[in-house]
Design an enzyme around this catalytic site. Sequence first.
Site, PDB file in Angstrom:
ATOM      1  CD  GLN A 165      -3.126  -0.826   0.321  1.00  0.00           C
ATOM      2  OE1 GLN A 165      -3.182  -0.390  -0.689  1.00  0.00           O
ATOM      3  NE2 GLN A 165      -4.143  -0.863   0.998  1.00  0.00           N
ATOM      4  CB  SER A 166       0.748   4.378  -1.943  1.00  0.00           C
ATOM      5  OG  SER A 166       0.471   3.628  -3.127  1.00  0.00           O
TER       6      SER A 166
END
Length: 694
Positions: free
Chosen positions: A22-23
């Site tokens: 996930q960023s």
Amino acid sequence: MNASLKVQPHHLERSAYLYVRQSSMRQVLENVESTKRQYALRGRATALGWRDEQIVTIDSDQGESGASASWREGFQRLVTDVGMGRAGIVMGLEVSRLARNNADWHRLLEICALADTLILDEDGIYDPASFNDRLLLGLKGTMSEAELHVLKARLRGGILNKVNRGEYRCLLPTGFVYDDLGNVVLDPDSQVRETITYFFETFLRVGSASQTVKVFKKEGLLFPSRMRNAKFLVFQHLTASTALRMLNNPRYAGAYAYGRRHYRKLADGRKVPRKRDRNDWLACIPDAHPGYITWEQYQQNLAVLATNGRGYKVARSSPPREGAALLQGRAICGRCGRYLRLRYATRRGRQEAWYVCDRAHGARGEPCCQSIAGAPIDEAVGALIVASMTPAAVELAWEIRREIEARHDEADRLRLRAIERAKFDADLAQRRFMLVDPGNRLVADTLEQEWNDKLRILADAREQRERSQQQERLILDDAIRDRLIAMTADFKTLWRDPSLANRERKRLLAYIVEDVTLVKLPDEGTTKIHVRFKAGKTETLTAQNPKTSAQQVKTQPEVLELIDKLLDDHTCSQIAQLLNDRGIRPGGCVRPGKSNIRFDALRVSYIAHRNGLRSRRDRLRDRGMLTKPEAAARLGIHEATLTRWVEYGLAKRHAYNDHAFLYEVPDSHPPVKHSSRWDRLTDRAKAAHSERGI
């Protein structure tokens, strides 16, 4: 081709790698469905024939952006295992989970093609070794990178729109806070405001960031620091980096500025800031909020900093320092036009300054333009300043006094603020101690110790103020008052006062003189000084160059003339004694009691020979005097008889050194003395001459 047919037995023999990312950490906490979908790909691997123990999940890059792989350890591990032939298939929810950078994405595709590793996403299975599949994966990677750019541009556009209006909130420097409505206002703490105001006033007075730091250190003043708009303030010693940061920050001039720096990421993931030119700032809105200085004062401060930090190849007017050279940063070479450098040397127990132009020698090996002694130049320019400043001495004296008193009053006000803060902290610590249960000794002891510490800080602040007041009162009442009275009466006396710091003379000179051009005339032994004043007026002076070492030991013409005259009647030893008695020393300097070098016979003889003076022997010969044999032969007597004649005064002799003489032959023989002894001596002398055939 059916996706399941792409999975071959040799693929199933190797592991299946599931990459989860996930960023940002916010997405990890809030976008839980995306995380579940990524972990659900394990079921796809099981359906394709991989056992559970063969599935390797890499989720160490949670909260990391996919813009680059340099700082993603999980992705680097994935690429390493694929290159080692350990992976049969690589799984990711979509291409953007694996990489949003085409360079990283295509590198993974190349390695997968070489290692015969499959790639799986939510849409299907791809073989990078197949042209069609690789083309499709390449398009997906390009679209993923473009999507990232679009997202950033959209967010950036919103920020820049608020920046152009001056409404985007960013971190404020110390001395500013946001009020309840979001407007930028000055810090409500009066001690913070007054300290920052005093900082800018001090810089305006001394003209240097480092000198400003020294003033704060000398006066015992602390500087406020508020980290990231926190409410907690810390007072600490002012540093040069803090001073430069404040002087370069336009927020202190009431201007809203954004985009003064831009950051570039290096290969190792570090961000490196780079300054933008003032014309390239994303936003600069003067008078956007209250400030401590005006925009014009901010521009002037930047100009002073730029002048202080310039290199030697351009015009430089550095801040005044303690050195003896009066024309520091203002002396220009009259031959090449470069600014002269300073060189100091300690000789005969004192420091001497020299203005030197040697940059061409250091850069290209060319001869030095000129080297000029600083003392005569500074004395001539100082005399010119004294003559220029004398009419305004009274007004300048009172102006300086008012400035010094205002400076001390401001420093004392800041110390009072520090005492008030320390007293408030001590009272607060006292109230906390009084509210605690006396039986709870664990808490009471801690609060009591805190109370004692605050009282100690309060006592130190009061003691510091009293000590500073005594010192300032002594300075104002004695030294400064006497100096101002001297200035009012005679500015020349004050200018030449040894107790006046050189920095103060240079500061005064900076307000009057623009620059000074020096041209050394070695043939004439002088230096031409062209002074250019601030108002445009010019003045030309002439200064006598100091004598070289050879010139200092060279006998002066008047001494040579005196020696020449004394040689007529005195020997070299007698002349040396006469010169020493008159206080004349070798070199022609009259320095009684200040030199151990004295004249002697050998030195006088050398000087006479070196300068072509006729020796005393030649002078006596010119006057007709003879040597001893010549005189005895002329008189027809023995040399011993001539000696006896000199003893009895019958003949004269004149010394031309300490042990040799020339004889003056009388016009007639001396009278005959009627004594048997005299007759016998005369007869013996004649007989001796007859035997020798004379």
